[in-house]
Write an enzyme that holds these catalytic residues in place. Structure first.
Site: not given
Length: 189
Positions: A8, A20, A54-55, A82, A152
């Site tokens: 993703h 990521d 997803e987040e 992931d 992130h």
């Protein structure tokens, strides 16, 4: 019948999201590309899903599940990468003991690149609905010792990706997805 491979687009706040989870999306794409380039035609459909949201609570995964759950018996295995695409260590698997034994046998094909380990409990926000409903699931396990250096952050750029490690991850993803898709029978549930 479907073997689903996926990753993703996830790190939406800062950075480029290359590790990521652009890496997981890439190796999933590469798995299908390699099968096509090799002229292989498995008995089942290899389906690539590049998830989004997803987040934000996995809204893309939930929507996909809601749209396709009526055909759940046709989903052989769901696979999600992931954890970045660092040096692969093996495969995590959720399914019956009989299905696990089959996946262990498949992983022996990767002995030449020394990636044969099977771990308990596949995970992934995007495949969780399927696994809870009884569909076997697999997730890539790799060396995540540097994962949170970039997760992130502004450092999550293409420079994090090591082409050799990504190729190994793609090899694992390709072998597992193709062999399951080409078996005479679906994985036991």
């Amino acid at each position: 019948q479907i073997v689903l491979v996926s990753g993703h687009l996830d790190s939406w706040d800062v950075g480029q999201g290359a590790m990521d989870d652009g890496g997981g999306a890439f190796i999933s794409w590469e798995a299908l590309s390699l099968v096509k380039d090799l002229g292989l035609r498995p008995k089942r459909t290899l389906r690539l899903v590049l998830w989004t949201g997803e987040e934000q609570g996995g809204v893309g995964a939930e929507q996909y599940y809601q749209l396709h759950k009526e055909n759940i018996s046709n989903f052989d295995v769901v696979m999600e990468s992931d954890e970045g695409t660092f040096k692969p260590m093996g495969l995590a698997f959720t399914g019956t003991d009989e299905a696990r034994d089959i996946v262990k046998e498949i992983m022996t094909l990767l002995l030449p690149i020394n990636i044969t380990d099977i771990y308990d409990s596949a995970d992934g926000t995007d495949i969780d609905y399927w696994m809870k409903a009884g569909v076997p699931g697999a997730s890539l396990r790799d060396d995540i010792s540097k994962y949170f250096w970039f997760h992130h952050s502004h450092g999550d750029t293409m420079t994090v990706q090591d082409p050799n490690q990504m190729n190994l991850c793609a090899a694992v993803w390709t072998v597992v997805s193709y062999v399951i898709a080409d078996m005479e029978e679906m994985l036991p549930r």
